[in-house]
Design a protein around this motif. Structure first.
Motif, PDB file in Angstrom:
ATOM      1  N   MET A  45       0.942  -1.373   0.208  1.00  0.00           N
ATOM      2  CA  MET A  45      -0.403   0.031  -0.330  1.00  0.00           C
ATOM      3  C   MET A  45       0.850   1.226  -0.201  1.00  0.00           C
ATOM      4  O   MET A  45       1.911   1.005   0.805  1.00  0.00           O
ATOM      5  CB  MET A  45      -1.281   0.184   1.596  1.00  0.00           C
ATOM      6  N   ARG A  46       0.496   2.365  -0.579  1.00  0.00           N
ATOM      7  CA  ARG A  46       1.111   3.485  -0.643  1.00  0.00           C
ATOM      8  C   ARG A  46       1.127   4.261   0.101  1.00  0.00           C
ATOM      9  O   ARG A  46      -0.507   4.263   0.789  1.00  0.00           O
ATOM     10  CB  ARG A  46       0.749   4.567  -1.997  1.00  0.00           C
ATOM     11  N   GLY A  47       1.360   4.785   1.221  1.00  0.00           N
ATOM     12  CA  GLY A  47       0.780   6.326   2.335  1.00  0.00           C
ATOM     13  C   GLY A  47       0.269   7.322   1.497  1.00  0.00           C
ATOM     14  O   GLY A  47       0.673   7.286   0.840  1.00  0.00           O
ATOM     15  N   SER A  48       0.045   7.727   2.419  1.00  0.00           N
ATOM     16  CA  SER A  48      -0.829   8.985   2.264  1.00  0.00           C
ATOM     17  C   SER A  48       0.764  10.174   1.514  1.00  0.00           C
ATOM     18  O   SER A  48       1.564  10.261   1.758  1.00  0.00           O
ATOM     19  CB  SER A  48      -1.643   9.726   3.449  1.00  0.00           C
ATOM     20  N   ALA A  49      -0.498  11.052   1.190  1.00  0.00           N
ATOM     21  CA  ALA A  49      -0.001  12.302   0.318  1.00  0.00           C
ATOM     22  C   ALA A  49       0.656  13.046   1.442  1.00  0.00           C
ATOM     23  O   ALA A  49       2.638  13.413   1.278  1.00  0.00           O
ATOM     24  CB  ALA A  49      -1.290  13.194  -0.725  1.00  0.00           C
ATOM     25  N   GLN A  50       0.361  13.076   2.256  1.00  0.00           N
ATOM     26  CA  GLN A  50       1.333  13.601   4.403  1.00  0.00           C
ATOM     27  C   GLN A  50       2.460  12.663   3.743  1.00  0.00           C
ATOM     28  O   GLN A  50       3.365  13.296   4.294  1.00  0.00           O
ATOM     29  CB  GLN A  50       0.642  14.141   4.566  1.00  0.00           C
ATOM     30  N   VAL A  51       2.881  11.760   4.070  1.00  0.00           N
ATOM     31  CA  VAL A  51       3.266  11.475   4.813  1.00  0.00           C
ATOM     32  C   VAL A  51       4.639  11.663   3.824  1.00  0.00           C
ATOM     33  O   VAL A  51       5.592  11.317   3.561  1.00  0.00           O
ATOM     34  CB  VAL A  51       3.130   9.456   4.765  1.00  0.00           C
ATOM     35  N   HIS A  52       3.986  11.362   1.971  1.00  0.00           N
ATOM     36  CA  HIS A  52       5.859  12.245   1.255  1.00  0.00           C
ATOM     37  C   HIS A  52       5.996  13.430   0.629  1.00  0.00           C
ATOM     38  O   HIS A  52       6.574  12.959   0.334  1.00  0.00           O
ATOM     39  CB  HIS A  52       5.276  10.782  -0.325  1.00  0.00           C
ATOM     40  N   ASP A  53       5.334  14.089   1.421  1.00  0.00           N
ATOM     41  CA  ASP A  53       6.276  15.633   2.342  1.00  0.00           C
ATOM     42  C   ASP A  53       6.834  15.459   3.232  1.00  0.00           C
ATOM     43  O   ASP A  53       6.452  15.375   4.276  1.00  0.00           O
ATOM     44  CB  ASP A  53       4.306  16.047   2.082  1.00  0.00           C
ATOM     45  N   LEU A  54       8.396  16.025   2.376  1.00  0.00           N
ATOM     46  CA  LEU A  54       9.227  16.348   3.705  1.00  0.00           C
ATOM     47  C   LEU A  54       8.892  17.408   4.609  1.00  0.00           C
ATOM     48  O   LEU A  54       9.214  17.321   5.594  1.00  0.00           O
ATOM     49  CB  LEU A  54      10.494  16.329   2.743  1.00  0.00           C
ATOM     50  N   ALA A  55       7.855  18.222   4.388  1.00  0.00           N
ATOM     51  CA  ALA A  55       7.742  19.200   4.950  1.00  0.00           C
ATOM     52  C   ALA A  55       7.135  18.481   6.120  1.00  0.00           C
ATOM     53  O   ALA A  55       6.692  19.538   7.343  1.00  0.00           O
ATOM     54  CB  ALA A  55       7.270  20.867   4.024  1.00  0.00           C
ATOM     55  N   PHE A  56       5.757  18.136   5.883  1.00  0.00           N
ATOM     56  CA  PHE A  56       5.390  17.749   6.612  1.00  0.00           C
ATOM     57  C   PHE A  56       5.865  16.368   7.515  1.00  0.00           C
ATOM     58  O   PHE A  56       5.367  16.748   9.140  1.00  0.00           O
ATOM     59  CB  PHE A  56       4.068  16.858   6.510  1.00  0.00           C
ATOM     60  N   GLN A  57       6.865  15.833   7.102  1.00  0.00           N
ATOM     61  CA  GLN A  57       7.650  14.727   8.205  1.00  0.00           C
ATOM     62  C   GLN A  57       8.476  16.110   8.851  1.00  0.00           C
ATOM     63  O   GLN A  57       8.352  15.449  10.232  1.00  0.00           O
ATOM     64  CB  GLN A  57       8.486  13.586   7.259  1.00  0.00           C
TER      65      GLN A  57
END
Length: 71
Positions: A45-57
């Protein structure tokens, strides 16, 4: 609490029966990737868009560290 002449027997309908934990299957993948979740059919499963956002991380790490510093 049982009073004078009263039984200490509980009248609760709670059952003390112990149930065995449900069995689960761990799916693994031979690649060097980590943190891969699989759906019920075994497909990654692919993670959410937030998980892939470096700023959010970075924000999550910053806020988590700030929270942990208060305990």
């Amino acid at each position: 609490m049982a009073g004078r002449g009263q039984s200490a027997k509980s009248t609760s309908s709670y059952s003390a029966a112990v149930r065995a934990p449900a069995r689960s299957t761990v799916l693994t993948d031979g690649s060097p990737r980590t943190g891969v979740y699989y759906d019920e059919t075994g497909k990654p499963m692919r993670g959410s868009a937030q998980v892939h956002d470096l700023a959010f991380q970075d924000r999550v790490v910053r806020e988590t560290r700030a929270l942990l510093a208060t305990v």
